[in-house]
Scaffold this motif. Structure first.
Motif, short mmCIF file in Angstrom:
data_model
loop_
_atom_site.label_atom_id
_atom_site.label_comp_id
_atom_site.label_asym_id
_atom_site.label_seq_id
_atom_site.Cartn_x
_atom_site.Cartn_y
_atom_site.Cartn_z
N TRP A 290 0.86 -1.30 0.01
CA TRP A 290 -0.01 -0.01 -0.09
C TRP A 290 0.90 1.16 -0.17
O TRP A 290 0.69 2.21 -0.71
N GLN B 183 -7.64 4.67 -14.98
CA GLN B 183 -7.50 3.10 -14.57
C GLN B 183 -6.63 2.66 -15.61
O GLN B 183 -5.77 1.50 -15.68
N MET C 151 -5.56 1.05 -11.28
CA MET C 151 -6.38 0.13 -10.40
C MET C 151 -6.38 0.46 -8.97
O MET C 151 -7.24 0.19 -8.32
N TRP C 152 -5.26 0.67 -8.39
CA TRP C 152 -4.96 0.86 -6.98
C TRP C 152 -5.78 2.02 -6.64
O TRP C 152 -6.54 1.97 -5.58
N ALA D 177 -8.53 3.34 -7.97
CA ALA D 177 -9.82 2.80 -8.07
C ALA D 177 -10.27 1.83 -6.86
O ALA D 177 -11.53 2.13 -6.14
N ASN D 178 -9.48 1.20 -6.47
CA ASN D 178 -9.71 -0.01 -5.33
C ASN D 178 -9.70 1.00 -4.07
O ASN D 178 -10.48 0.77 -3.06
N GLN D 179 -8.96 2.02 -3.91
CA GLN D 179 -9.25 2.78 -2.67
C GLN D 179 -10.30 3.42 -2.63
O GLN D 179 -11.12 3.54 -1.68
N ARG D 180 -11.05 3.78 -3.86
CA ARG D 180 -12.31 4.56 -3.97
C ARG D 180 -13.38 3.31 -3.34
O ARG D 180 -14.27 3.45 -2.67
N LYS D 181 -13.31 2.27 -4.08
CA LYS D 181 -14.15 1.13 -3.69
C LYS D 181 -14.07 0.77 -2.11
O LYS D 181 -15.15 0.53 -1.63
N ALA D 182 -12.82 0.54 -1.82
CA ALA D 182 -12.62 0.21 -0.38
C ALA D 182 -13.43 1.36 0.70
O ALA D 182 -13.74 0.79 1.74
N SER E 285 -17.00 0.98 0.54
CA SER E 285 -17.50 -0.23 1.26
C SER E 285 -17.10 -0.05 2.82
O SER E 285 -17.60 -1.23 3.29
#
Length: 114
Positions: free
Chosen positions: A10, A31, A38-39, A41-46, A49
């Motif tokens: 991270w 992206q 991708m990382w 975008a994954n921070q936004r998703k995490a 959620s």
């Protein structure tokens, strides 16, 4: 579940995002930029959620990280704005040159057709 290995990965991506920001003036990594995109975008998703730790949220916030990206709408990024402003200034200079009679009629016609 956070581990030392996950923290190192991270932190590595976080450092890459800071470098991206230094170069581009923002943290909105597309992206298509591969692993870093991708990382991001994954921070936004995490965060959405509620699975991103508060310390990571705070670190991202400290960079000016954008949590919500407008998909399907034109988003004016800093370098795009600068380029647009430069183009407007250039166009104004060109118009002043044309109005000053420096250009021949042929050159004026050519400019109007561009």
């Amino acid at each position: 579940r956070r581990t030392a290995c996950n923290d190192a990965k991270w932190n590595h991506q976080f450092a890459k995002m800071l470098e991206y920001k230094r170069v581009h003036g923002h943290c909105e990594v597309p992206q298509k930029e591969g692993m870093l995109g991708m990382w991001v975008a994954n921070q936004r998703k995490a965060k959405k959620s509620d699975s991103l730790s508060q310390d990571r949220v705070d670190r991202l916030n400290s960079t000016g990280f954008t949590w919500k990206v407008q998909v399907g709408k034109t988003k004016l990024l800093p370098e795009w704005k600068r380029s647009k402003e430069d183009l407007i200034k250039w166009d104004e200079k060109l118009a002043a040159v044309a109005a000053g009679g420096i250009l021949s009629d042929h050159q004026k016609k050519w400019l109007q057709e561009q």
